[in-house]
Design an enzyme around this catalytic site. Structure first.
Site, short mmCIF file in Angstrom:
data_model
loop_
_atom_site.label_atom_id
_atom_site.label_comp_id
_atom_site.label_asym_id
_atom_site.label_seq_id
_atom_site.Cartn_x
_atom_site.Cartn_y
_atom_site.Cartn_z
N ARG A 92 -6.75 -13.64 -11.26
CA ARG A 92 -7.16 -13.24 -9.81
C ARG A 92 -6.54 -11.73 -9.78
NH1 ARG A 92 -4.24 -11.12 -6.52
NH2 ARG A 92 -2.68 -12.91 -6.37
N GLU A 366 2.95 -6.62 -3.56
CA GLU A 366 2.11 -6.36 -2.50
C GLU A 366 2.84 -6.43 -1.07
OE1 GLU A 366 -0.36 -4.61 -3.55
OE2 GLU A 366 -0.87 -5.62 -5.50
P1 TGC Z 1 5.51 3.81 8.16
O1 TGC Z 1 6.27 4.66 8.89
O2 TGC Z 1 5.35 2.50 8.86
O3 TGC Z 1 4.05 4.08 7.76
C1 TGC Z 1 3.88 5.48 6.97
C2 TGC Z 1 2.57 5.80 7.14
O4 TGC Z 1 1.63 4.58 6.38
C3 TGC Z 1 0.98 4.32 7.51
N1 TGC Z 1 0.65 2.65 7.37
C4 TGC Z 1 -0.34 2.24 6.85
N2 TGC Z 1 -1.60 2.69 6.98
C5 TGC Z 1 -2.47 1.61 6.38
N3 TGC Z 1 -2.28 0.24 6.25
C6 TGC Z 1 -1.18 -0.12 6.45
N4 TGC Z 1 -0.62 -1.45 6.12
C7 TGC Z 1 -0.07 0.82 7.02
N5 TGC Z 1 1.15 0.87 6.94
C8 TGC Z 1 1.69 1.88 7.32
C9 TGC Z 1 1.67 4.40 8.87
O5 TGC Z 1 0.47 4.52 9.92
C10 TGC Z 1 2.25 5.90 8.59
O6 TGC Z 1 0.96 6.77 8.68
P2 TGC Z 1 1.15 8.35 9.39
O7 TGC Z 1 -0.07 8.86 9.16
O8 TGC Z 1 1.62 8.38 10.60
O9 TGC Z 1 2.25 8.97 8.24
O10 TGC Z 1 6.19 3.44 6.90
P3 TGC Z 1 7.56 2.74 6.25
O11 TGC Z 1 7.81 3.54 5.22
O12 TGC Z 1 8.58 2.87 7.48
O13 TGC Z 1 6.98 1.38 5.95
C11 TGC Z 1 7.84 0.47 5.91
C12 TGC Z 1 7.32 -0.64 5.11
C13 TGC Z 1 8.37 -1.65 4.70
C14 TGC Z 1 6.28 -1.65 6.08
C15 TGC Z 1 6.36 -0.31 3.86
O14 TGC Z 1 7.01 0.62 3.13
C16 TGC Z 1 5.79 -1.38 2.92
O15 TGC Z 1 4.89 -2.24 3.23
N6 TGC Z 1 6.36 -1.70 1.84
C17 TGC Z 1 6.02 -2.46 0.86
C18 TGC Z 1 5.52 -1.78 -0.15
C19 TGC Z 1 4.59 -2.57 -1.26
O16 TGC Z 1 3.92 -3.66 -0.99
N7 TGC Z 1 4.65 -2.16 -2.39
C20 TGC Z 1 3.78 -2.94 -3.47
C21 TGC Z 1 2.96 -2.14 -4.02
S1 TGC Z 1 2.35 -2.96 -5.55
C22 TGC Z 1 2.18 -1.70 -6.96
O17 TGC Z 1 2.60 -0.58 -6.87
C23 TGC Z 1 1.81 -2.34 -8.02
S2 TGC Z 1 0.10 -2.64 -7.93
C24 TGC Z 1 0.31 -4.14 -8.07
C25 TGC Z 1 -0.09 -4.30 -9.92
O18 TGC Z 1 -0.43 -3.43 -10.35
O19 TGC Z 1 -0.30 -5.56 -10.19
#
Ligand code: TGC
Length: 387
Positions: A92, A366
């Site tokens: 998946r 994710e």
């Molecule tokens: P924040 O200030 O909340 O937001 C920054 C900008 O991003 C926008 N935004 C979103 N847009 C669309 N969907 C969402 N779910 C969004 N969340 C935030 C937001 O509106 C803002 O836009 P703008 O235009 O105002 O600049 O950002 P933050 O840094 O404070 O966020 C904190 C947090 C913890 C929620 C965020 O950093 C987060 O979700 N962290 C988790 C990261 C994550 O899930 N990483 C996994 C990546 S997977 C990977 O790289 C490998 S791929 C998988 C594989 O290959 O197997």
């Protein structure tokens, strides 16, 4: 008789087309994944030959429209994710990385040229993509990424940095790489045969063994001006793609849980201890009932989220509800199912411990359980607690 795996008749929430798709993917999992998964898992093999078969089945970029993509609904994509993960999370994950991350990034933010060049071949499984956001020192906090892209006077780009935990990177043809520029975070399409691009599989994993995750290094990778994804700047680019993958995960996790429950149910009906089936003991029944309740609730969450997505009304915060809840419950179900198998449950003859080990990754990538808790905490309190 009411189906013991579907007490509330949730199948009744699905259309005929959705049920047809479910049966098709279930048959594929029965024929191609179940007979082989123990060997793939033990041997840490990702079966590359299955990629084209998944393309033929219409599983790649399945909810994307145009450019040779299948154009199915979000609910249909979810149903397919659930059935695939009932086979194994690693398979998946392939579909998620290819369709929800790499193809979504190109579909949402690419130029017409980029879409035409990559998407039809990716939908067929002829071109494999990966998605590089996470770094050795930037996991939950991608805003702190150290990978940079600098622009030369001739408009070309030069990328330097490292990515980690990148699914499929060592077999990918193209990598979507997110990098910091003077103008904020931008996405780049990097053909993986570009000089300076290296992908190395991470070994000795205890989870997701039938899948590939890599370290990537970018050492003076030079790209033409048109390698950048033109339609987005900032973290909302990668986060929008993560929304797609997180959505599929909430369905997929319930597939691993359902498979574990079904294995535990069957085993408990057949295994005699103290002269009667394990299923005849009160503790066994309580475990099975708790599992099936959480699976039914988890699927309801996924269906509602999918219907909101198909109606164009889905808020990303709602995806956190399903990603957090369904991963958390699924891993508990798989572990509980293992307890019902006794010592036999620690071998690859039975799926629950393999699923539970896989879900350690699924609950982490994710957005970890903690990140989704804090996304929801911020939403309900108005206070952000990340920093
Ligand atoms: P924040 O200030 O909340 O937001 C920054 C900008 O991003 C926008 N935004 C979103 N847009 C669309 N969907 C969402 N779910 C969004 N969340 C935030 C937001 O509106 C803002 O836009 P703008 O235009 O105002 O600049 O950002 P933050 O840094 O404070 O966020 C904190 C947090 C913890 C929620 C965020 O950093 C987060 O979700 N962290 C988790 C990261 C994550 O899930 N990483 C996994 C990546 S997977 C990977 O790289 C490998 S791929 C998988 C594989 O290959 O197997």
């Amino acid at each position: 008789m009411t189906n013991p795996s579907d007490l509330l008749n949730l199948d009744g929430l699905f259309s005929e087309t959705e049920i047809e798709l479910r049966d098709k993917v279930r048959a594929f999992v029965d024929a191609r994944i179940r007979p082989n998964i123990a060997d793939w898992y033990e041997g840490a093999v990702f079966p590359v030959e299955i990629v084209r078969e998944m393309g033929d089945l219409g599983l790649l970029g399945m909810h994307l429209h145009g450019y040779g993509c299948p154009g199915r609904s979000a609910v249909e994509y979810g149903i397919a994710a659930l059935e695939l993960e009932a086979g194994d999370s690693g398979l998946r994950t392939f579909v998620s990385v290819q369709g929800s991350l790499a193809m979504s990034a190109i579909h949402k933010f690419g130029s017409e040229d980029q879409k035409n060049r990559y998407l039809p071949g990716m939908a067929k499984g002829e071109i494999i993509g990966c998605f590089g956001l996470t770094e050795p020192t930037a996991g939950s906090d991608p805003a702190s990424m150290a990978t940079t892209a600098t622009r030369g006077d001739d408009g070309s780009w030069r990328l330097n940095g490292a990515k980690r935990w990148i699914g499929l990177a060592s077999i990918a043809d193209v990598a979507v790489i997110w990098a910091a520029t003077d103008d904020g975070i931008r996405g780049f399409l990097v053909p993986t045969d570009t000089a300076g691009f290296t992908a190395t599989p991470i070994e000795q994993k205890l989870s997701m063994r039938a899948s590939i995750q890599c370290d990537i290094t970018l050492d003076e990778v030079v790209l033409p001006a048109e390698a950048v994804l033109p339609e987005v700047k900032g973290l909302k680019g990668p986060f929008s793609c993560l929304n797609e993958a997180r959505y599929g995960i909430m369905w997929g996790a319930m597939g691993a849980a359902r498979d574990s429950y079904e294995v535990a149910l069957k085993y408990s009906q057949e295994r005699l201890q103290f002269d009667k089936p394990l299923a005849g003991y009160q503790i066994s029944q309580e475990k099975l009932v708790n599992m099936v309740l959480e699976i039914q609730k988890g699927i309801l969450v996924a269906v509602q989220t999918g219907r909101l997505k198909d109606a164009g009304n889905l808020d990303p915060v709602q995806i956190s509800v399903g990603k957090l809840n369904n991963c958390r419950e699924a891993i508990a179900i798989c572990r509980e199912a293992r307890t019902m198998l006794g010592g036999n449950g620690i071998t690859l003859d039975y799926s629950p411990l393999r699923h539970a080990n896989n879900l350690e990754s699924v609950r982490t990538y994710e957005g970890t359980d903690e990140v989704h808790t804090l996304i929801l905490g911020r939403h309900i309190t108005g206070e952000q607690a990340f920093r």
